[in-house]
Design a protein around this motif. Structure first.
Motif, PDB file in Angstrom:
ATOM      1  N   THR A 174       1.617   7.045 -17.907  1.00  0.00           N
ATOM      2  CA  THR A 174       1.011   6.232 -16.959  1.00  0.00           C
ATOM      3  C   THR A 174       0.639   7.082 -15.905  1.00  0.00           C
ATOM      4  O   THR A 174       1.342   8.073 -15.306  1.00  0.00           O
ATOM      5  CB  THR A 174       2.024   5.244 -16.509  1.00  0.00           C
ATOM      6  N   LEU A 175      -0.761   6.866 -15.610  1.00  0.00           N
ATOM      7  CA  LEU A 175      -1.314   7.407 -14.414  1.00  0.00           C
ATOM      8  C   LEU A 175      -1.258   6.693 -13.272  1.00  0.00           C
ATOM      9  O   LEU A 175      -1.167   5.435 -13.347  1.00  0.00           O
ATOM     10  CB  LEU A 175      -2.876   7.822 -14.617  1.00  0.00           C
ATOM     11  N   PRO A 176      -1.429   7.179 -12.051  1.00  0.00           N
ATOM     12  CA  PRO A 176      -1.266   6.072 -10.628  1.00  0.00           C
ATOM     13  C   PRO A 176      -2.193   5.176 -10.767  1.00  0.00           C
ATOM     14  O   PRO A 176      -2.021   4.317 -10.011  1.00  0.00           O
ATOM     15  CB  PRO A 176      -1.469   7.250  -9.721  1.00  0.00           C
ATOM     16  N   SER A 177      -3.374   5.669 -11.263  1.00  0.00           N
ATOM     17  CA  SER A 177      -4.393   4.520 -11.260  1.00  0.00           C
ATOM     18  C   SER A 177      -4.343   3.446 -12.240  1.00  0.00           C
ATOM     19  O   SER A 177      -5.064   2.544 -12.211  1.00  0.00           O
ATOM     20  CB  SER A 177      -5.738   5.060 -11.559  1.00  0.00           C
ATOM     21  N   GLU A 178      -3.150   3.322 -13.039  1.00  0.00           N
ATOM     22  CA  GLU A 178      -3.040   2.657 -14.123  1.00  0.00           C
ATOM     23  C   GLU A 178      -1.687   1.651 -13.903  1.00  0.00           C
ATOM     24  O   GLU A 178      -0.794   2.134 -13.349  1.00  0.00           O
ATOM     25  CB  GLU A 178      -2.745   3.249 -15.602  1.00  0.00           C
ATOM     26  N   LYS A 179      -1.767   0.369 -14.293  1.00  0.00           N
ATOM     27  CA  LYS A 179      -0.720  -0.483 -13.850  1.00  0.00           C
ATOM     28  C   LYS A 179       0.369  -0.528 -14.989  1.00  0.00           C
ATOM     29  O   LYS A 179       1.262  -1.141 -14.756  1.00  0.00           O
ATOM     30  CB  LYS A 179      -1.180  -1.933 -13.658  1.00  0.00           C
ATOM     31  N   ASP A 215       3.281   6.155  -5.273  1.00  0.00           N
ATOM     32  CA  ASP A 215       3.085   6.203  -6.548  1.00  0.00           C
ATOM     33  C   ASP A 215       2.180   7.257  -6.952  1.00  0.00           C
ATOM     34  O   ASP A 215       2.330   7.891  -7.866  1.00  0.00           O
ATOM     35  CB  ASP A 215       2.809   4.841  -7.260  1.00  0.00           C
ATOM     36  N   LYS A 216       1.131   7.335  -6.253  1.00  0.00           N
ATOM     37  CA  LYS A 216       0.063   8.451  -6.358  1.00  0.00           C
ATOM     38  C   LYS A 216       0.620   9.742  -6.251  1.00  0.00           C
ATOM     39  O   LYS A 216       0.041  10.869  -6.976  1.00  0.00           O
ATOM     40  CB  LYS A 216      -1.091   8.097  -5.475  1.00  0.00           C
ATOM     41  N   VAL A 225       1.881   1.826  -3.505  1.00  0.00           N
ATOM     42  CA  VAL A 225       0.822   2.433  -4.179  1.00  0.00           C
ATOM     43  C   VAL A 225       0.881   4.058  -3.585  1.00  0.00           C
ATOM     44  O   VAL A 225       0.389   4.941  -4.637  1.00  0.00           O
ATOM     45  CB  VAL A 225      -0.576   1.497  -3.963  1.00  0.00           C
ATOM     46  N   ASP A 226       0.647   4.179  -2.573  1.00  0.00           N
ATOM     47  CA  ASP A 226       0.631   5.506  -2.131  1.00  0.00           C
ATOM     48  C   ASP A 226       1.613   6.738  -2.543  1.00  0.00           C
ATOM     49  O   ASP A 226       1.266   7.703  -2.975  1.00  0.00           O
ATOM     50  CB  ASP A 226       0.532   5.784  -0.479  1.00  0.00           C
ATOM     51  N   GLN A 243       0.739  -1.290  -0.164  1.00  0.00           N
ATOM     52  CA  GLN A 243      -0.033   0.060  -0.035  1.00  0.00           C
ATOM     53  C   GLN A 243       0.890   1.373   0.146  1.00  0.00           C
ATOM     54  O   GLN A 243       0.503   2.299  -0.836  1.00  0.00           O
ATOM     55  CB  GLN A 243      -1.054   0.124   1.051  1.00  0.00           C
ATOM     56  N   THR A 291       1.062  -3.604 -10.298  1.00  0.00           N
ATOM     57  CA  THR A 291       0.687  -4.302  -9.626  1.00  0.00           C
ATOM     58  C   THR A 291       1.419  -5.724  -9.273  1.00  0.00           C
ATOM     59  O   THR A 291       1.752  -6.032  -7.983  1.00  0.00           O
ATOM     60  CB  THR A 291      -0.840  -4.723  -9.996  1.00  0.00           C
TER      61      THR A 291
END
Length: 719
Positions: free
Chosen positions: A108-113, A86-87, A83-84, A80, A689
């Motif tokens: 690449t956006l944070p929401s995209e893998k 990366d955002k 992920v955080d 996590q 991911t």
């Protein structure tokens, strides 16, 4: 295998049960005799990746490993945190290429893998989505390995891979309509191609098979020509052993063809791990003719690292009689390195890279850790420094090298994410690029970087980079992740990593070693960790660990060693030579059984780096660097996690697999030995991911064993 109470007290009930159920690995001894030396291999049977028994073994090992990793506290929180962090980067741009006034790039956006392919007119124009690889085929996960626009920007070649295999399927796209052409060419490594000057087709070199486990997959490959709209099955062979029988091309060399930046010449280059190039040159107009008028450009004995054409001159980077490198110049049409003129003589700094824009030559120089970029204008014979702020690694890329002097530059270091700049070599002006995204990560201002040199086993002073948070108590109480590579002349240059930051903000010390086998101190440094001198690589790594412990950065019960790929030799031999030095070791997609590397699909091409069993001296060197062969029964080894990718075309999974099997049956320390098996990964993958999970598994395992409080479960009391 018993797990010590002191190491995993909180997992006492659950993991002790799992430990009793660790998959058994039978021994089936095979004895080989190498130049009079008998060598026993108890796990040769694991090399048959098509055997159901072997498939079942890997599946059982993977399931067992996952069951243990799933119970380590802090692992999911680490994912996590990845992920955080990366955002915090609102958007990531990469591989920016300009054709005319159109910019093509991966975004690449944070929401995209994974990234998608976009274009825009001008740097700030309206953005258009051209291709989303994740939507390419329903039910499958494809990633984009490469994209290459034609010189007019009207067509695009896109490489697609599945599961991290790197062997790509190449498709062609009409940019205006976003539609694919009929051709689908398989097994192109990395998906790279070179467009013909008139954009009617491209040059490429495919493997013989999409199967990463095929022992013949990358032998006797051929440089081919594809004309758009034609049947790939009929693509002619232009450059190969068969086509060029007098060139001395070996079965394990890749015959690659590509054009000069100005499209006036075509080069035939033998792809190999040997840093010394073998290449020929011919007029671009010869491609498609019945014969190509090749002229020798350079041989191995010329020790050429790279070459670029500017106007009618060929600029050549060479280490011949110049271990730190030099730049020489010769006639591009009739190259003769014997009479070439020295442009930039060897100096104290190491030349790490040479490249060019439309009119300028650029050279990157390094003191071993920090780099600078210089530019040369052939029209005025003037040198100048590129004024990039900051220290560490300096990067340079070109929007459209053949037709423009528009340059993208940056600097990055262990504690600086860096800034992207547009640079104009004509004026020397630097401005923040439209493709730069501001970054603000927690804790960066509190990071301390130490660059030191430490004495190795033979007195040689070896660079060591140490990164930690302010306020570190030098009492040995901190967990430390020490990484290393030391092969192919690849240096451990500074870089910023959000993954590393997640550890640093937990109080973990990070250490990047710079062992011999890299090029931190030039060609001599590389050759001092190569074939017969390879022991220096892991001995430098060991010496780095000893320094960290002696000086209180960490202690033996807190030190985690890590090596990836060719760095598997480093970490594998470090723990087999000094098992007492480490709490844990991570052997990631690792070359662990060097003596048998040539029996893997990617092994023969790597003989140029490590050696061959067909030469008595090199064979004994391979034995010495073979971690698997140095595992001894009854030894207290540290905790070890081996990782293998089932789609890995570089290091086949049985390499780390055999090491895991040997350690599981040999170790008496009671510490766990795990074999992580990735079925959705190769040597690596762009898929965030998968990457986040993979590294969180490795790091959580290491930190659990190093006693980091975030990864220790609560006491379990069984009444």
């Amino acid at each position: 295998m018993k797990i010590p109470f002191s190491v995993c007290i909180g997992l006492l009930v659950s993991l002790s049960t799992l430990a009793q159920n660790m998959p058994a690995t039978r021994k089936q001894p095979v004895t080989d005799v190498y130049f009079g030396k008998a060598v026993v291999d108890n796990y040769r049977w694991l090399e048959d990746m098509n055997s159901q028994e072997v498939k079942d073994w890997f599946k059982a090992q993977g399931d067992y490993t996952n069951a243990i990793l799933d119970q380590i506290p802090g692992r999911d929180k680490l994912i996590q945190q990845f992920v955080d962090y990366d955002k915090l980067l609102a958007v990531r741009y990469g591989e920016i290429k300009k054709r005319g006034n159109t910019y093509f790039y991966r975004k690449t956006l944070p929401s995209e893998k994974a990234g998608k392919l976009y274009s825009r007119e001008g740097k700030t124009g309206k953005e258009t989505l051209l291709f989303d690889p994740l939507a390419y085929e329903k039910g499958k996960t494809y990633l984009m390995t490469a994209f290459t626009p034609s010189s007019d920007g009207k067509k695009m070649v896109i490489g697609l891979q599945e599961g991290g295999a790197e062997l790509s399927t190449v498709r062609t796209m009409e940019v205006a309509t976003k539609t694919f052409g009929p051709e689908s060419i398989t097994a192109v490594f990395g998906g790279e191609v070179s467009w013909l000057p008139d954009n009617s087709g491209f040059l490429y070199t495919p493997n013989n098979s999409m199967d990463t486990k095929d022992p013949q997959g990358n032998l006797n490959t051929k440089g081919r020509l594809h004309k758009l709209g034609s049947d790939p099955a009929n693509n002619p062979d232009l450059f190969s052993i068969e086509k060029n029988p007098d060139f001395g091309i070996k079965p394990d060399q890749y015959p690659v063809m590509y054009y000069s930046d100005d499209n006036t010449q075509v080069y035939g280059y033998l792809g190999t791990v040997d840093r010394r190039a073998t290449a020929w040159v011919a007029p671009a107009s010869d491609v498609g003719q019945s014969t190509i008028g090749w002229k020798r450009l350079c041989a191995v004995t010329d020790s050429v690292s790279s070459f670029v054409k500017l106007g009618d001159r060929l600029f050549v980077q060479s280490v011949k009689n110049a271990p730190n490198g030099q730049i020489v110049v010769t006639d591009a049409t009739n190259p003769n390195l014997a009479t070439a003129t020295v442009l930039l003589p060897e100096g104290k700094q190491n030349i790490t890279r040479m490249a060019s824009s439309k009119d300028f030559l650029f050279v990157i120089l390094s003191d071993g850790i920090n780099e600078k970029i210089r530019q040369y204008d052939p029209r005025t014979s003037q040198w100048a420094d590129v004024p990039i702020p900051g220290s560490g690694t300096k990067g340079i890329e070109f929007y459209d090298a053949p037709r423009s002097n528009e340059v993208l530059v940056y600097a990055t270091s262990w504690n600086d994410p860096g800034t992207l700049y547009d640079y104009n070599p004509e004026t020397g002006k630097l401005v923040t690029s439209a493709f730069h995204t501001p970054m603000n990560y927690p804790g960066v201002a509190d990071l301390v970087v130490e660059e030191v040199e430490i004495p190795s086993h033979d007195g040689t002073m070896v660079p060591l980079s140490i990164i930690y948070r302010k306020g570190l108590k030098r009492d040995g109480s901190a967990a430390c992740l020490m990484d290393g590579y030391g092969a192919y002349g690849i240096s451990g240059t500074p870089y910023f990593s959000r993954r590393n930051l997640a550890l640093l903000n937990r109080g973990v010390v990070l250490a990047e070693t710079h062992p011999r086998g890299g090029s931190e101190k030039g060609q001599a440094w590389y050759k001092a960790g190569y074939k017969t001198t390879k022991p220096n690589t892991w001995k430098d790594f060991i010496a780095s660990g000893e320094y960290l412990i002696k000086n209180g950065y960490t202690s033996a019960g807190k030190l985690i060693g890590m090596g990836t790929s060719a760095g598997g030799i480093l970490i594998g031999r470090a723990i087999t030579e000094r098992p007492d030095l480490f709490a844990a070791a991570i052997s990631n997609v690792s070359c662990s059984n060097a003596l048998r590397m040539e029996n893997s699909p990617n092994g023969p091409i790597n003989a140029a780096e490590f050696g061959t069993v067909n030469d008595s001296t090199e064979c004994m060197a391979l034995y010495e660097m073979d971690a698997f062969q140095h595992v001894k029964e009854g030894t207290k080894y540290p905790a070890v996690m081996c990782i293998g990718g089932m789609n890995d075309p570089r290091v086949i999974a049985w390499q780390p697999g055999k090491l895991a099997a040997a350690l599981q049956n040999a170790s008496t320390s009671g510490r766990p030995v795990l074999m992580q098996v990735n079925y959705d990964n190769g040597h690596f993958t762009e898929d965030k991911t998968v990457t986040f999970r993979n590294f969180a598994n490795m790091l959580a395992f290491g930190l659990w064993q190093a006693g980091h409080p975030d990864f220790q479960p609560k006491m379990v009391v069984k009444k």
